[in-house]
Structures are given as structure tokens and as C-alpha cells.
Write a protein that holds these residues in place. Sequence first.
Motif, PDB file in Angstrom:
ATOM      1  N   ASP A 113       0.810  -1.216   0.000  1.00 22.37           N
ATOM      2  CA  ASP A 113       0.000   0.000   0.000  1.00 22.37           C
ATOM      3  C   ASP A 113       0.843   1.267   0.000  1.00 22.37           C
ATOM      4  O   ASP A 113       0.510   2.244  -0.666  1.00 22.37           O
ATOM      5  CB  ASP A 113      -0.956   0.001   1.201  1.00 22.37           C
ATOM      6  CG  ASP A 113      -2.044  -1.054   1.057  1.00 22.37           C
ATOM      7  OD1 ASP A 113      -2.447  -1.329  -0.082  1.00 22.37           O
ATOM      8  OD2 ASP A 113      -2.490  -1.595   2.091  1.00 22.37           O
ATOM      9  N   LYS A 148       1.086  -0.864 -10.044  1.00 21.89           N
ATOM     10  CA  LYS A 148       1.698  -1.665  -8.973  1.00 21.89           C
ATOM     11  C   LYS A 148       1.212  -3.112  -9.008  1.00 21.89           C
ATOM     12  O   LYS A 148       1.971  -4.032  -8.713  1.00 21.89           O
ATOM     13  CB  LYS A 148       1.376  -1.064  -7.603  1.00 21.89           C
ATOM     14  CG  LYS A 148       2.119   0.177  -7.256  1.00 21.89           C
ATOM     15  CD  LYS A 148       2.052   0.486  -5.766  1.00 21.89           C
ATOM     16  CE  LYS A 148       0.633   0.635  -5.258  1.00 21.89           C
ATOM     17  NZ  LYS A 148       0.601   0.980  -3.820  1.00 21.89           N
ATOM     18  N   ASP A 149      -0.047  -3.301  -9.339  1.00 19.69           N
ATOM     19  CA  ASP A 149      -0.587  -4.659  -9.371  1.00 19.69           C
ATOM     20  C   ASP A 149       0.185  -5.531 -10.363  1.00 19.69           C
ATOM     21  O   ASP A 149       0.513  -6.687 -10.074  1.00 19.69           O
ATOM     22  CB  ASP A 149      -2.067  -4.629  -9.757  1.00 19.69           C
ATOM     23  CG  ASP A 149      -2.962  -4.116  -8.646  1.00 19.69           C
ATOM     24  OD1 ASP A 149      -2.415  -3.701  -7.604  1.00 19.69           O
ATOM     25  OD2 ASP A 149      -4.186  -4.112  -8.814  1.00 19.69           O
ATOM     26  N   SER A 178       5.013   3.426  -3.897  1.00 20.32           N
ATOM     27  CA  SER A 178       4.536   4.230  -5.023  1.00 20.32           C
ATOM     28  C   SER A 178       5.369   3.919  -6.253  1.00 20.32           C
ATOM     29  O   SER A 178       6.506   3.441  -6.156  1.00 20.32           O
ATOM     30  CB  SER A 178       4.649   5.720  -4.707  1.00 20.32           C
ATOM     31  OG  SER A 178       6.012   6.125  -4.651  1.00 20.32           O
ATOM     32  N   ARG A 218      -6.804  -8.993  -1.046  1.00 23.68           N
ATOM     33  CA  ARG A 218      -7.195  -8.074  -2.108  1.00 23.68           C
ATOM     34  C   ARG A 218      -6.970  -8.687  -3.484  1.00 23.68           C
ATOM     35  O   ARG A 218      -7.702  -8.411  -4.429  1.00 23.68           O
ATOM     36  CB  ARG A 218      -6.392  -6.779  -2.002  1.00 23.68           C
ATOM     37  CG  ARG A 218      -6.744  -5.751  -3.079  1.00 23.68           C
ATOM     38  CD  ARG A 218      -5.791  -4.575  -3.059  1.00 23.68           C
ATOM     39  NE  ARG A 218      -5.742  -3.948  -1.746  1.00 23.68           N
ATOM     40  CZ  ARG A 218      -4.873  -2.986  -1.419  1.00 23.68           C
ATOM     41  NH1 ARG A 218      -3.991  -2.569  -2.317  1.00 23.68           N
ATOM     42  NH2 ARG A 218      -4.882  -2.467  -0.215  1.00 23.68           N
ATOM     43  N   ILE A 256      -1.287  -8.985   0.838  1.00 22.61           N
ATOM     44  CA  ILE A 256      -2.064  -8.555  -0.318  1.00 22.61           C
ATOM     45  C   ILE A 256      -3.008  -9.649  -0.821  1.00 22.61           C
ATOM     46  O   ILE A 256      -3.837  -9.413  -1.703  1.00 22.61           O
ATOM     47  CB  ILE A 256      -1.108  -8.105  -1.456  1.00 22.61           C
ATOM     48  CG1 ILE A 256      -1.833  -7.149  -2.419  1.00 22.61           C
ATOM     49  CG2 ILE A 256      -0.553  -9.303  -2.201  1.00 22.61           C
ATOM     50  CD1 ILE A 256      -2.217  -5.842  -1.798  1.00 22.61           C
ATOM     51  N   THR A 281       4.699  -9.997   2.344  1.00 23.70           N
ATOM     52  CA  THR A 281       4.053  -9.091   1.402  1.00 23.70           C
ATOM     53  C   THR A 281       2.942  -9.795   0.639  1.00 23.70           C
ATOM     54  O   THR A 281       1.854  -9.245   0.434  1.00 23.70           O
ATOM     55  CB  THR A 281       5.087  -8.520   0.412  1.00 23.70           C
ATOM     56  OG1 THR A 281       6.152  -7.920   1.146  1.00 23.70           O
ATOM     57  CG2 THR A 281       4.456  -7.472  -0.486  1.00 23.70           C
TER      58      THR A 281
END
Length: 211
Positions: free
Chosen positions: A36, A61-62, A39, A123, A120, A116
Motif C-alpha cells: 500500500d 503496482k498490481d 509508489s 485483495r 495482499i 508481502t
Amino acid sequence: MSEVQVLERPDATEDSAKRRQIVDGARQVFMALGFDAASMGEIAKAAGVSKGTLYVYFKDKDELFAAIVGQECSFQAEGVFDFDHTDNDVEAALLKHGKAFAEKICDPRRQSQLRTVIAIAERMPELGRKVYETGPAIGIARMSAYLRAQVDAGVLAIEDCEVAAAQFIETCHATMFKPVLFNFAPPPTPERIAHVVGIAVRTFLAAYRKK
């Protein structure tokens, strides 16, 4: 016209090297900041490329994280559970593969990446599923096939080879994996790994060696 629009993809060799450079930079940022907080600007900086170049290779990013997961999947599938089904020295085989697995899964570099992925996975469940299918699921399947070959050879007596394989794999990292995962303890020493895996092998053979 923006920087992203004017940039063109390089040839295949340069493309592969640049892609690896970007993925390595993204991995550093994701490990340091989490998904999250990371960037695209931070990732570009860590990778040593412009944001325009970054967007030529990855749209967001995905997609970058999916590339990292893909590398993790390839890494997981390497070698650890490549059994020789004709090798009837089960004790030696289990010791060898058990130690290699425990060493790999307790590597701090793997732990950071695993945290990590776990963070994630809710999501992006398809990525979590991919990591499991190309890692733990493959390990269990390959070991199960080896155990089945040893049952057929009359060396072992196992009712459910899949369960037996999963049980052995879990006992190989007992007292070592979770303490490292939760930053409770440092990675185990080779001596500790040998001790724990040795117990796992003796316990396994006591249960499943054909009498």
C-alpha cells in the motif's frame, strides 16, 4: 506528448535486463514499505529508471507485484522436492530434501516476500492462489508421488501419501519457520535445521516404514 508515450521498447536482450532491473527495484520497495505504501515513483527511483520507462514495462503496482509473484513461483518450484523415485533409501532422501526445504523456507529474504504476499492475498486472491499452487502444492504433490513409489516398492506402508507428505513437510520446519516469519527469532543455524529435520525423519519412518 508525455515521456511514457514517446518511449519505445528496446530489443529483446535489453528488454529482459531492464525488466529484471525494475522488478528487483520493486521488490526492494515492497519489502521496505509494503504494497500500500509503495509508489511507482519510489519504485522507479529504487530501480534506477525514469517513471516513463517504468510505465513502458508495467502499467501499475498490481502488474509489478504480479511479476514478483511470478518469480517467487519459479523459485519455489526449483529443485527442493525433485525426488528420484528409484531411490529406495528413504531416510537419506528425506534428510536431504528436508534440510534443503527448511533452509530455503527460513531464508529471511523469502520471509519478507512471503509477508508481502500474505498481506495482499485478500485483495488479490488470484496471486495468493498462484503462489500456493506453484509452491506448497507442488512440494506436496512431488513428495506424495515419491512416497507412493516407495509404497509400491514395499519400503513404506502409507494409507494416504498426500497427508503423509504434508505432515512431513510441516514437521521439517517446526520451531523454525514461524519464529522467523513473525520476526521473533533469527534464521536457524545449519545445526538446528539438521536437528529438527532429523527428528522429523525418524518420526516419519517410525510411523510409515514397512514392518
